[in-house]
Design a protein around this motif. Structure first.
Motif, short mmCIF file in Angstrom:
data_model
loop_
_atom_site.label_atom_id
_atom_site.label_comp_id
_atom_site.label_asym_id
_atom_site.label_seq_id
_atom_site.Cartn_x
_atom_site.Cartn_y
_atom_site.Cartn_z
N GLU A 321 0.85 -1.19 0.00
CA GLU A 321 0.00 0.00 0.00
C GLU A 321 0.89 1.24 0.00
OE1 GLU A 321 -3.21 0.17 -0.34
OE2 GLU A 321 -3.42 -2.03 -0.40
N TYR A 323 0.99 5.62 -0.15
CA TYR A 323 0.26 6.88 0.09
C TYR A 323 1.16 8.07 -0.25
CZ TYR A 323 -2.44 3.52 2.82
OH TYR A 323 -3.15 2.42 3.22
N PRO A 324 0.66 9.12 -0.90
CA PRO A 324 -0.70 9.22 -1.44
C PRO A 324 -0.87 8.40 -2.71
CG PRO A 324 0.55 11.13 -2.06
CD PRO A 324 1.45 10.31 -1.16
N GLN A 325 -2.11 8.31 -3.19
CA GLN A 325 -2.40 7.58 -4.40
C GLN A 325 -1.99 8.40 -5.63
OE1 GLN A 325 -6.57 6.58 -4.13
NE2 GLN A 325 -6.25 5.07 -2.49
N SER A 326 -2.11 7.77 -6.79
CA SER A 326 -1.77 8.46 -8.04
C SER A 326 -2.59 9.75 -8.17
CB SER A 326 -2.05 7.55 -9.23
OG SER A 326 -1.25 6.38 -9.19
N TYR A 329 -0.45 16.97 -8.07
CA TYR A 329 -0.29 17.72 -6.82
C TYR A 329 0.43 19.03 -7.11
CZ TYR A 329 -1.54 13.23 -4.77
OH TYR A 329 -2.20 12.07 -4.46
N GLN A 333 4.89 16.53 -1.60
CA GLN A 333 4.28 15.45 -0.81
C GLN A 333 5.36 14.48 -0.33
OE1 GLN A 333 0.80 15.24 -0.29
NE2 GLN A 333 0.80 17.29 -1.23
N ILE A 335 5.90 10.62 0.38
CA ILE A 335 5.30 9.34 0.02
C ILE A 335 5.68 8.29 1.06
CG2 ILE A 335 5.18 7.56 -1.77
CD1 ILE A 335 6.17 9.76 -3.73
N THR A 336 4.70 7.56 1.53
CA THR A 336 4.96 6.51 2.52
C THR A 336 4.47 5.17 1.99
OG1 THR A 336 2.83 6.92 3.62
CG2 THR A 336 4.77 8.12 4.44
N TYR A 395 2.57 10.07 -10.41
CA TYR A 395 2.41 11.38 -9.80
C TYR A 395 2.78 12.47 -10.82
CZ TYR A 395 2.60 8.75 -5.39
OH TYR A 395 2.36 7.87 -4.38
N TYR A 397 3.65 16.40 -10.14
CA TYR A 397 3.80 17.47 -9.16
C TYR A 397 4.16 18.75 -9.91
CZ TYR A 397 6.13 20.31 -5.56
OH TYR A 397 6.54 21.35 -4.72
#
Length: 403
Positions: A321, A323-326, A329, A333, A335-336, A395, A397
């Motif tokens: 899993e 985060y964040p999703q596609s 932005y 951000q 990302i984790t 992503y 950005y």
């Protein structure tokens, strides 16, 4: 006469020697050899005249009861002079042979240098090989041969020549440096290890030690244990460690060691571990088998990850899993990745490359989203080297709202 001296043969040999000298050297009758030969011929004429005189005298007085006695002293003196003349010829020919050999070497050496200047490396190598044929341990010729092979890009000849130089001059620091460079270019870690093992002095040993990779150390002694254990693996040089628990290759399937490994009750672990340095070179492996419990079974047959494509119904999802999703932005951000206990996550920003623990980056915390459009690929891996399917997110950005 039965023992008559053979003047004709001696004259032929002498004249032949003089002809050879005049033909090769271009001497016009003024050489020492020629003078010695002339003197010798004069001596032989004296011998022959004396011999003819004595023969005539014997014929004149052959009817006498007491014939005239020969004088052996004069003949011996003439023969002695002849012998001395031939000794002079032999000495000259020996000196001539030495000078000729030297001039031949000098000419070959000059041919070698000229060929190098013209970048005719095969010719230059042929010339220096002729020189080495006569003087195999000549360090100057060997150094010249290395230079030729280095300029022509002949790594095999470079390597062989440097090994020969080192065998003759063990403390040659420059030769070790150049041989090390070849091993580094070819990724020959074993060759570097052998060089370091045979290093003749501390300076060369210190230079080579920077490129060594140590074998990891399994802190827990291999064997049979009644209860679960914790396995720590260390590297004396602080190299990265990769390991497997199923006996497979740690270079191909290894998980990067980050913390002590839990060996659970009821399993048999076949541990293989290897160190990897900053250049990507691997060292020797450390291996050990651990049986945890009397009725333990092979670890790979009972692990919760059944293959390299996904996970079973153990409660884990088939992909990590993220985060964040596609999405798009306008602000930076972090990302984790949700990493279950007992697993590690690896990621890459190269969407077109197959992701493995070996070519991925170990996830240790938040990842900063880069500007522009990008694709993040992530996998999970267990301690046995089995991997989940790849999860990808896209992503975009745009800093300051894309303005």
């Amino acid at each position: 006469m039965k023992d008559e001296f053979n003047y004709k043969n001696m004259e032929k040999e002498l004249l032949h020697a003089v002809w050879e000298e005049e033909t090769i050297q271009g001497i016009q009758g003024e050489s020492i050899l020629y003078q010695q030969a002339a003197a010798m011929q004069k001596g032989m004429s004296t011998i022959k005249d004396q011999g003819n005189y004595e023969q005539d005298y014997e014929e004149d007085y052959e009817e006498d009861e007491e014939p005239f006695q020969k004088q052996p002293g004069k003949l011996a003196l003439a023969l002695l002079a002849s012998t001395a003349a031939f000794a002079g010829i032999a000495f000259f020919m020996q000196s001539f042979s030495t000078d000729y050999a030297y001039e031949k070497k000098e000419a070959e050496y000059q041919n070698c240098l000229v060929s190098m200047t013209k970048k005719e490396y095969p010719n230059a190598l042929a010339s220096v090989d002729l020189l080495l044929k006569e003087d195999t341990d000549n360090l100057a010729y060997l150094a010249l041969k290395h230079t030729i092979s280095e300029e022509s890009g002949d790594l095999k000849t470079q390597r062989e020549t440097l090994k020969k130089i080192i065998s003759l001059d063990a403390d040659n620091y420059q030769a070790y440096e150049k041989l090390l460079a070849i091993y580094l270019e070819k990724g020959n870690q074993k060759g570097i290890e052998r060089l370091a093992q045979d290093a003749p002095n501390s300076a060369i040993a210190a230079m080579l030690s920077e490129y060594l990779v140590d074998a990891p150390y399994l802190v827990l002694t291999p064997g049979v244990y009644d209860a679960g254990q914790t396995l720590s693996i260390t590297s004396e040089r602080g190299n990265d460690i990769y390991y497997t628990l199923d006996g497979s290759s740690p270079e191909e399937n290894g998980i990067r060691y980050a913390s002590p490994i839990t060996l659970e009750q009821g399993y048999i672990y076949s541990v293989r571990a290897v160190c990897k340095n900053e250049r990507g070179a691997y060292g020797d492996e450390a291996v050990g088998d651990y049986q945890i419990g009397i009725n333990a079974v092979n670890y790979i047959a009972e692990t919760s990850i059944t293959d390299n494509t996904g996970m079973d119904a153990s409660g884990l999802s088939s992909a990590p899993e993220i985060y964040p999703q596609s999405g798009t932005y306008t602000s930076s951000q972090q990302i984790t990745i949700d990493v279950p206990i007992g697993y590690q996550a690896y990621y890459s920003w190269s969407a077109g490359t197959t992701l493995t623990p070996q070519n991925g980056t170990l996830y240790t915390g938040g990842i900063t989203m880069p500007e522009g459009s990008s694709v993040l690929s992530v996998i999970l891996a267990d301690a046995n080297g089995n991997c989940s399917e790849v999860k990808q997110v896209s992503y975009t950005y745009q800093a300051n709202g894309g303005q």
